[in-house]
Scaffold this active site. Structure first.
Site, PDB file in Angstrom:
ATOM      1  N   SER A  74      42.416  -9.905 -11.693  1.00  0.00           N
ATOM      2  CA  SER A  74      43.770  -9.422 -11.423  1.00  0.00           C
ATOM      3  C   SER A  74      44.134  -9.677  -9.973  1.00  0.00           C
ATOM      4  O   SER A  74      45.296  -9.562  -9.596  1.00  0.00           O
ATOM      5  CB  SER A  74      43.834  -7.926 -11.690  1.00  0.00           C
ATOM      6  OG  SER A  74      43.013  -7.255 -10.743  1.00  0.00           O
ATOM      7  N   CYS A  95      27.729  28.905  -9.263  1.00  0.00           N
ATOM      8  CA  CYS A  95      28.741  29.893  -9.636  1.00  0.00           C
ATOM      9  C   CYS A  95      28.708  30.176 -11.140  1.00  0.00           C
ATOM     10  O   CYS A  95      27.768  30.780 -11.630  1.00  0.00           O
ATOM     11  CB  CYS A  95      30.114  29.425  -9.153  1.00  0.00           C
ATOM     12  SG  CYS A  95      31.353  30.733  -9.259  1.00  0.00           S
ATOM     13  N   TYR A  96      29.694  29.698 -11.884  1.00  0.00           N
ATOM     14  CA  TYR A  96      29.659  29.909 -13.340  1.00  0.00           C
ATOM     15  C   TYR A  96      28.349  29.387 -13.923  1.00  0.00           C
ATOM     16  O   TYR A  96      27.787  29.988 -14.852  1.00  0.00           O
ATOM     17  CB  TYR A  96      30.848  29.181 -13.980  1.00  0.00           C
ATOM     18  CG  TYR A  96      30.949  29.362 -15.468  1.00  0.00           C
ATOM     19  CD1 TYR A  96      31.498  30.521 -15.999  1.00  0.00           C
ATOM     20  CD2 TYR A  96      30.491  28.387 -16.340  1.00  0.00           C
ATOM     21  CE1 TYR A  96      31.585  30.699 -17.372  1.00  0.00           C
ATOM     22  CE2 TYR A  96      30.574  28.551 -17.718  1.00  0.00           C
ATOM     23  CZ  TYR A  96      31.124  29.711 -18.226  1.00  0.00           C
ATOM     24  OH  TYR A  96      31.210  29.878 -19.581  1.00  0.00           O
ATOM     25  N   GLU A  98      29.571  22.702  -2.643  1.00  0.00           N
ATOM     26  CA  GLU A  98      30.276  21.418  -2.691  1.00  0.00           C
ATOM     27  C   GLU A  98      31.571  21.404  -1.886  1.00  0.00           C
ATOM     28  O   GLU A  98      32.211  20.379  -1.771  1.00  0.00           O
ATOM     29  CB  GLU A  98      30.555  21.035  -4.156  1.00  0.00           C
ATOM     30  CG  GLU A  98      31.668  21.803  -4.865  1.00  0.00           C
ATOM     31  CD  GLU A  98      31.263  23.172  -5.389  1.00  0.00           C
ATOM     32  OE1 GLU A  98      30.197  23.675  -4.990  1.00  0.00           O
ATOM     33  OE2 GLU A  98      32.032  23.751  -6.179  1.00  0.00           O
ATOM     34  N   ALA A 106      37.291  -8.263  -9.430  1.00  0.00           N
ATOM     35  CA  ALA A 106      36.576  -9.249  -8.615  1.00  0.00           C
ATOM     36  C   ALA A 106      35.102  -8.865  -8.456  1.00  0.00           C
ATOM     37  O   ALA A 106      34.214  -9.715  -8.561  1.00  0.00           O
ATOM     38  CB  ALA A 106      37.241  -9.385  -7.247  1.00  0.00           C
ATOM     39  N   LYS A 151      35.570   4.400  -7.176  1.00  0.00           N
ATOM     40  CA  LYS A 151      36.183   3.327  -6.387  1.00  0.00           C
ATOM     41  C   LYS A 151      35.442   3.049  -5.065  1.00  0.00           C
ATOM     42  O   LYS A 151      35.204   1.894  -4.708  1.00  0.00           O
ATOM     43  CB  LYS A 151      37.634   3.715  -6.077  1.00  0.00           C
ATOM     44  CG  LYS A 151      38.446   2.610  -5.460  1.00  0.00           C
ATOM     45  CD  LYS A 151      39.041   1.750  -6.532  1.00  0.00           C
ATOM     46  CE  LYS A 151      39.920   0.656  -5.987  1.00  0.00           C
ATOM     47  NZ  LYS A 151      40.537  -0.097  -7.083  1.00  0.00           N
ATOM     48  N   GLY A 164      42.659  -7.766  -7.823  1.00  0.00           N
ATOM     49  CA  GLY A 164      42.198  -6.494  -7.275  1.00  0.00           C
ATOM     50  C   GLY A 164      40.685  -6.490  -7.105  1.00  0.00           C
ATOM     51  O   GLY A 164      39.990  -7.384  -7.582  1.00  0.00           O
ATOM     52  N   VAL A 165      40.225  -5.429  -6.449  1.00  0.00           N
ATOM     53  CA  VAL A 165      38.814  -5.390  -6.093  1.00  0.00           C
ATOM     54  C   VAL A 165      37.917  -5.143  -7.314  1.00  0.00           C
ATOM     55  O   VAL A 165      36.828  -5.716  -7.412  1.00  0.00           O
ATOM     56  CB  VAL A 165      38.565  -4.350  -4.952  1.00  0.00           C
ATOM     57  CG1 VAL A 165      38.931  -2.963  -5.372  1.00  0.00           C
ATOM     58  CG2 VAL A 165      37.138  -4.397  -4.467  1.00  0.00           C
ATOM     59  N   ASP A 166      38.370  -4.351  -8.290  1.00  0.00           N
ATOM     60  CA  ASP A 166      37.489  -3.996  -9.409  1.00  0.00           C
ATOM     61  C   ASP A 166      37.108  -5.210 -10.257  1.00  0.00           C
ATOM     62  O   ASP A 166      35.927  -5.444 -10.532  1.00  0.00           O
ATOM     63  CB  ASP A 166      38.143  -2.943 -10.315  1.00  0.00           C
ATOM     64  CG  ASP A 166      38.562  -1.713  -9.537  1.00  0.00           C
ATOM     65  OD1 ASP A 166      38.068  -1.537  -8.411  1.00  0.00           O
ATOM     66  OD2 ASP A 166      39.398  -0.949 -10.049  1.00  0.00           O
ATOM     67  N   GLY A 173      33.172  27.015 -12.759  1.00  0.00           N
ATOM     68  CA  GLY A 173      34.317  26.984 -13.667  1.00  0.00           C
ATOM     69  C   GLY A 173      34.953  28.354 -13.668  1.00  0.00           C
ATOM     70  O   GLY A 173      34.321  29.329 -13.264  1.00  0.00           O
TER      71      GLY A 173
END
Ligand code: XMP
Length: 492
Positions: free
Chosen positions: A201, A60-61, A149, A207, A348, A203-205, A33
């Site tokens: 909807s 780090c921080y 990272e 479903a 996702k 959409g994939v989520d 951070g």
């Protein structure tokens, strides 16, 4: 961490140790951070978390917090260190197990650890950071000044892997398969003999959420798919075919096209369109739910980014409403169901992997996102059946060409927008005065930012040519070259 098959959650640094402990973590990682640990209001960590005997990695921080709270000293570095550095490793064990004695790493810090806490020792140094990696006597609390990272630290993944598996003893058995087993058990325990409703909807989520619930409790689940008349060409049929045909889920299909279009008649303001569609959706959904008799639970495909966003500290929340998002899986305020959110802790890409593991066809798993209010917000100005048909025709061409050229998986979204503009053209020998279609194709990681796709000219040419030839009422095609920000992905 999750890529290393270790389950992890993000929690605020202000979480008291008692609360963290109740979640039974195997290890803690303190993130980096930009603050200075001494600054007023700097993010802190409950020192009890550092003394609990749990493996801790401070980045780090995070490393500076460890030093600060365990009796060391942190001070501004003589020179801010930013960019590549070479790490000289003293102990090729623990996080540096099986790594060479010199490693390129990425640094980005203004403060550094000046004096170690009692019992700590240095593990590695760089020219500007004599204490670039440190650990306690037992080797369980580790701090690193560099960033493992980022891609500029090529061995970063191995270092994190070593921490997770070597230092912290994580098993690394979190996979889509194990997630499904756990989720199914949890849903069964939660639902018992109750009844669940789920709004699909397309959409994939939603479903994937429905498929998990279906696997857990089968016939106790009913899904509702509302056709709001704002879907793409053949969309309702395709979605029903996949979900109904191949996956054998109970679905109630409500074709409410006329209701939605009547409500949208004469409306051109995008925010009003969104509100009308959201409200109408709740009405239809409520009516459908009533037909089903007693329902105890509502399953929805909420993802982790939504959860993080809604629990983030106030400073991280935007106070401005750019667009009122309408998610078909969203809980209608008037309905009092208990929520089931099996994807609440997934990103996702993880949802996609779970979908594949559950047997969802690839075509569905990798579908581009599609907004809840559908074509209404891509049909600028009035939403009429004729204009929607025009838009559907143009949209079909865009997606078809993108798929034919193998660009679908590389792009985040590809679609057409019907503008409220008409321009003069010439077709055959005649003058035309017809509509302008805009083509929007973007690349993105998470839709927070996006860039316009550098499509090959041949693809653009083909899209433009086909739209003008195949879609009556369109005589001009333009390509949107605005990134987000400053533009948004949808036009509205
Ligand atoms: P913008 O246009 O804000 O869109 O850059 C970011 C992403 O969100 C999608 N989008 C929606 N998704 N309900 C949704 O579920 C909505 O109301 C909605 N509006 C926009 C958009 O397609 C893009 O992927």
């Amino acid at each position: 961490m999750r890529e290393a098959h270790v389950y992890c959650e993000l929690v605020s640094g202000t979480t008291p140790w008692a609360e963290l402990e109740a979640r039974h973590p195997t290890a803690l990682i303190l993130s980096g951070g930009p603050a200075s640990v001494y600054a007023e209001g700097a993010p802190q960590v409950d020192p009890a978390a550092l003394r609990a005997g749990l493996p801790v990695l401070g980045i780090c921080y995070g490393m500076q917090l460890i030093a600060h709270h365990l009796g060391g000293e942190v001070a501004p570095a003589g020179k801010r260190e930013y960019g590549p550095a070479t790490l000289e490793i003293r102990e090729r064990a623990g996080i540096f197990e099986k790594l060479p004695s010199e490693l390129p790493v990425w640094m980005s810090h203004g403060d550094h650890v000046l004096r170690l806490p009692a019992g700590f020792r240095p593990l590695a140094s760089s020219v500007n950071s004599p204490l670039a990696a440190i650990t306690n006597g037992a080797g369980t609390v580790v701090g690193i000044q560099f960033h493992p990272e980022v891609v500029h630290t090529p061995s970063g993944k191995e270092i994190l892997h070593n921490f997770l598996h070597g230092v912290a003893g994580c098993r690394g058995d979190w996979t889509p398969g194990s997630f499904i087993t756990d989720a199914v058990e949890r849903i069964r325990a939660q639902v018992g003999t109750g009844h669940v409703i789920c709004a699909l909807s397309g959409g994939v989520d939603s479903a994937v959420a429905a498929m998990l619930v279906d696997r857990a409790i089968g016939d106790q689940l009913t899904c509702v798919f509302v056709n709001n008349g704002l879907l793409r060409r053949n969309e309702a049929e395709r979605v029903l075919d996949v979900l109904h045909g191949h996956l054998d889920i109970n679905i109630r299909y409500a074709d409410s096209t006329d209701r939605f279009l009547e409500k949208l008649d004469g409306v051109t303001d995008p925010e009003r369109k969104r509100k009308i569609i959201g409200a109408e959706f709740i009405q239809v959904f409520e009516e459908e739910a009533k037909h089903l008799g007693h329902i105890d639970f509502l399953a929805q495909g909420t993802l982790y980014p939504d959860v993080i966003e809604s629990t983030a500290p106030d400073t991280a929340k935007s106070a401005v409403t750019i667009k009122t998002h309408h998610n078909v899986g969203g809980l209608p305020p008037g309905l009092r169901f208990t929520l089931i959110e099996p994807l609440r802790y997934l990103f996702k890409d993880e949802v996609r992997r779970v979908g594949l593991e559950l047997g969802m066809p690839e075509e569905m798993v990798y579908r581009h996102p599609f907004p809840g209010p559908g074509l209404a917000i891509r049909c600028l100005g009035a939403v009429t059946p004729e204009r929607l048909e025009m838009l559907r025709g143009a949209d079909w061409v865009v997606v078809d060409e993108i798929k034919k050229h193998g660009l679908y998986r590389q792009t985040w979204q590809a679609f057409a927008v019907l503008t409220p503009i008409q321009t003069v053209g010439v077709m055959g020998d005649g003058r035309t005065y017809a509509n302008v279609v805009a083509v929007r194709v973007v690349t993105s990681e998470d839709a927070m930012t996006a860039d316009w796709a550098r499509l090959p000219y041949e693809v653009l040419a083909r899209i433009s040519n086909r739209i003008v030839n195949e879609v009556p009422g369109v005589n001009r095609v333009v390509y949107d070259i605005t990134p987000k920000p400053p533009g948004t992905i949808e036009w509205e």
